[in-house]
Design a protein around this motif. Structure first.
Motif, PDB file in Angstrom:
ATOM      1  N   PRO A 137      70.879  -3.215   6.902  1.00 31.64           N
ATOM      2  CA  PRO A 137      71.662  -3.345   5.668  1.00 31.64           C
ATOM      3  C   PRO A 137      71.166  -4.468   4.765  1.00 31.64           C
ATOM      4  O   PRO A 137      71.802  -4.752   3.740  1.00 31.64           O
ATOM      5  CB  PRO A 137      73.071  -3.643   6.198  1.00 31.64           C
ATOM      6  N   ALA A 138      70.062  -5.122   5.101  1.00 27.98           N
ATOM      7  CA  ALA A 138      69.622  -6.327   4.394  1.00 27.98           C
ATOM      8  C   ALA A 138      69.381  -6.080   2.908  1.00 27.98           C
ATOM      9  O   ALA A 138      69.783  -6.891   2.060  1.00 27.98           O
ATOM     10  CB  ALA A 138      68.358  -6.881   5.048  1.00 27.98           C
ATOM     11  N   THR A 139      68.729  -4.970   2.567  1.00 28.47           N
ATOM     12  CA  THR A 139      68.429  -4.693   1.155  1.00 28.47           C
ATOM     13  C   THR A 139      69.710  -4.517   0.356  1.00 28.47           C
ATOM     14  O   THR A 139      69.831  -5.009  -0.775  1.00 28.47           O
ATOM     15  CB  THR A 139      67.571  -3.423   1.036  1.00 28.47           C
ATOM     16  N   ALA A 140      70.688  -3.821   0.925  1.00 29.68           N
ATOM     17  CA  ALA A 140      71.962  -3.627   0.244  1.00 29.68           C
ATOM     18  C   ALA A 140      72.661  -4.961   0.015  1.00 29.68           C
ATOM     19  O   ALA A 140      73.171  -5.234  -1.078  1.00 29.68           O
ATOM     20  CB  ALA A 140      72.856  -2.689   1.053  1.00 29.68           C
ATOM     21  N   LEU A 141      72.690  -5.815   1.029  1.00 28.18           N
ATOM     22  CA  LEU A 141      73.368  -7.104   0.900  1.00 28.18           C
ATOM     23  C   LEU A 141      72.711  -7.985  -0.152  1.00 28.18           C
ATOM     24  O   LEU A 141      73.405  -8.687  -0.912  1.00 28.18           O
ATOM     25  CB  LEU A 141      73.376  -7.816   2.260  1.00 28.18           C
ATOM     26  N   LEU A 142      71.405  -7.969  -0.226  1.00 22.42           N
ATOM     27  CA  LEU A 142      70.694  -8.750  -1.245  1.00 22.42           C
ATOM     28  C   LEU A 142      71.069  -8.269  -2.645  1.00 22.42           C
ATOM     29  O   LEU A 142      71.281  -9.082  -3.560  1.00 22.42           O
ATOM     30  CB  LEU A 142      69.182  -8.631  -1.030  1.00 22.42           C
TER      31      LEU A 142
END
Length: 427
Positions: free
Chosen positions: A391-396
């Motif tokens: 989920p890292a890209t979404a959180l960024l």
């Protein structure tokens, strides 16, 4: 039986104390009941999707099932806003409550058949969007019942009572499903929906002063303030409903063996209970200032969640996520408090009723666009998992959006030089 109130003057202290307060509280109570069930039906799929393991759907497919009710619900909020003004708040509450029977019954039927295809699940999940529309009609209706200096608290309580429906469904459904089977995820709510509709019919009122033509209400679409506040509401309510519906599936995907079912309800409950505080603080400090610093905390919260997702520690992930729920809840209350303040300030002291009508109409557009944020959050997580397994890209992306909302709030509402008339009104 039709119950219409022709004379309604909540800003008159004498009228409020002798008549208005009692009537307003009664309507608020049963509005909360119907809206609460609207939210439960709207967010049923946050738990149901995580329980469809026997159907072998991918993580991205499951996030689609969670996201679709948000998409449909956001679209329905615009026509639902016009419902109370066109048909009466009491009358429309009855109809909108009864419509909740459709997704509840269809869900109960669909999961009883192991051969139900994915496309049909998508259609049934989409019908749950009717629950999302209830919020707009309820808030537009309650706005008329309360005086200006109490609208922040009243709208905060109304919204919180509805928002708690997300927590209710995530607390109750795992227990119901465990005891009676997945089909009861739908059947369980049917008698409660009937009770809510009956209570609205028996105990709520229609206000003649709230009547307006849709064309008059749609005029607020040409006001830039409507769209600025819509964007900010994506950041607050869109985050709340998006994170609330995404958390169970997100937690299950990241921490398969963790006890997410036991605690999934906690975040939505926290965000719902704290929402009136956002309205209360805004009544005293100004909604724009509360909203400004709240967005700063939301950006910090996303960064902490991002760190927790790679820690391997479920409880760290859970606790950092609670900051997101807390700030989304406060922001829901503060941004909603800003709406009537903005339109009353723009209308001026000599056109109070016009300002109220504009604020009520703006609620529909703003809540619709804001609810669309719930769809974007779930699709953001789904696409991020599909592309990177994380989920890292979404959180960024979410963090960058909150920073942008902070800047917009400051520029449009906090700096006195930029919005002197609104700043003087302490939006």
């Amino acid at each position: 039986m039709t119950r219409w109130i022709a004379q309604w003057h909540p800003d008159d202290p004498a009228f409020w104390q002798t008549t208005g307060k009692t009537v307003a509280r009664r309507n608020l109570l049963f509005s909360i009941l119907a809206e609460h069930l609207g939210f439960t039906v709207w967010t049923l799929w946050s738990i149901v999707a995580a329980k469809l393991g026997s159907y072998s759907f991918s993580t991205d497919q499951l996030f689609w099932l969670v996201a679709l009710p948000n998409l449909v619900g956001s679209a329905l909020r615009i026509p639902y806003t016009f419902g109370p003004a066109r048909f009466g708040g009491r009358n429309f509450t009855v109809v909108s409550a009864l419509l909740l029977l459709v997704p509840a019954v269809l869900l109960g039927v669909a999961v009883s058949d192991p051969g139900t295809p994915y496309w049909l699940f998508l259609v049934i999940a989409a019908t749950a969007g009717v629950g999302g529309g209830n919020f707009a009609s309820s808030m537009a209706n309650i706005t008329y019942f309360y005086p200006r200096d109490r609208q922040g608290s009243a709208l905060g309580l109304n919204a919180a009572g509805g928002n708690i429906g997300v927590s209710s469904v995530q607390l109750v459904l795992p227990l119901v499903i465990g005891a009676f089977g997945l089909a009861w995820a739908g059947w369980f709510w049917v008698p409660l929906i009937v009770v809510a509709a009956a209570c609205a019919w028996l105990f709520m009122d229609n206000l003649s002063v709230a009547r307006a033509r849709p064309r008059e209400q749609l005029a607020v679409a040409g006001n830039a303030q409507t769209w600025i506040m819509s964007l900010l509401y994506v950041g607050t309510f869109g985050s709340f409903i998006g994170y609330s519906t995404a958390f169970p599936l997100l937690a299950k995907s990241l921490f398969p063996g963790a006890p997410w079912q036991a605690v999934a309800f906690a975040g939505p409950l926290l965000g719902s209970l704290i929402r009136p505080l956002g309205g209360w603080l805004s009544d005293r400090l100004g909604g724009a200032r509360v909203t400004l610093w709240n967005f700063a905390l939301m950006a910090v919260g996303v960064a902490l969640v991002g760190a927790a997702t790679t820690s391997g520690n479920f409880w760290m992930f859970f606790l950092t996520f609670q900051l997101l729920f807390l700030t989304a809840g406060v922001g829901n209350g503060s941004t909603y408090r800003m709406i009537p303040a903005i339109f009353l300030a723009l209308a001026g002291p000599d056109r109070v009723e016009e300002g109220k009508r504009q604020a009520s109409a703006a609620v529909g557009i703003i809540s619709a666009v804001g609810a669309f944020g719930g769809f974007l959050v779930n699709r953001g997580f789904g696409m991020s998992f599909a592309a990177t397994g994380s989920p890292a890209t979404a959180l960024l992306t979410f963090a960058a959006f909150y920073v942008a909302c902070f800047a917009i709030t400051w520029w449009c509402y906090v700096r006195t030089a930029g919005a002197p008339r609104l700043a003087e009104a302490r939006v």
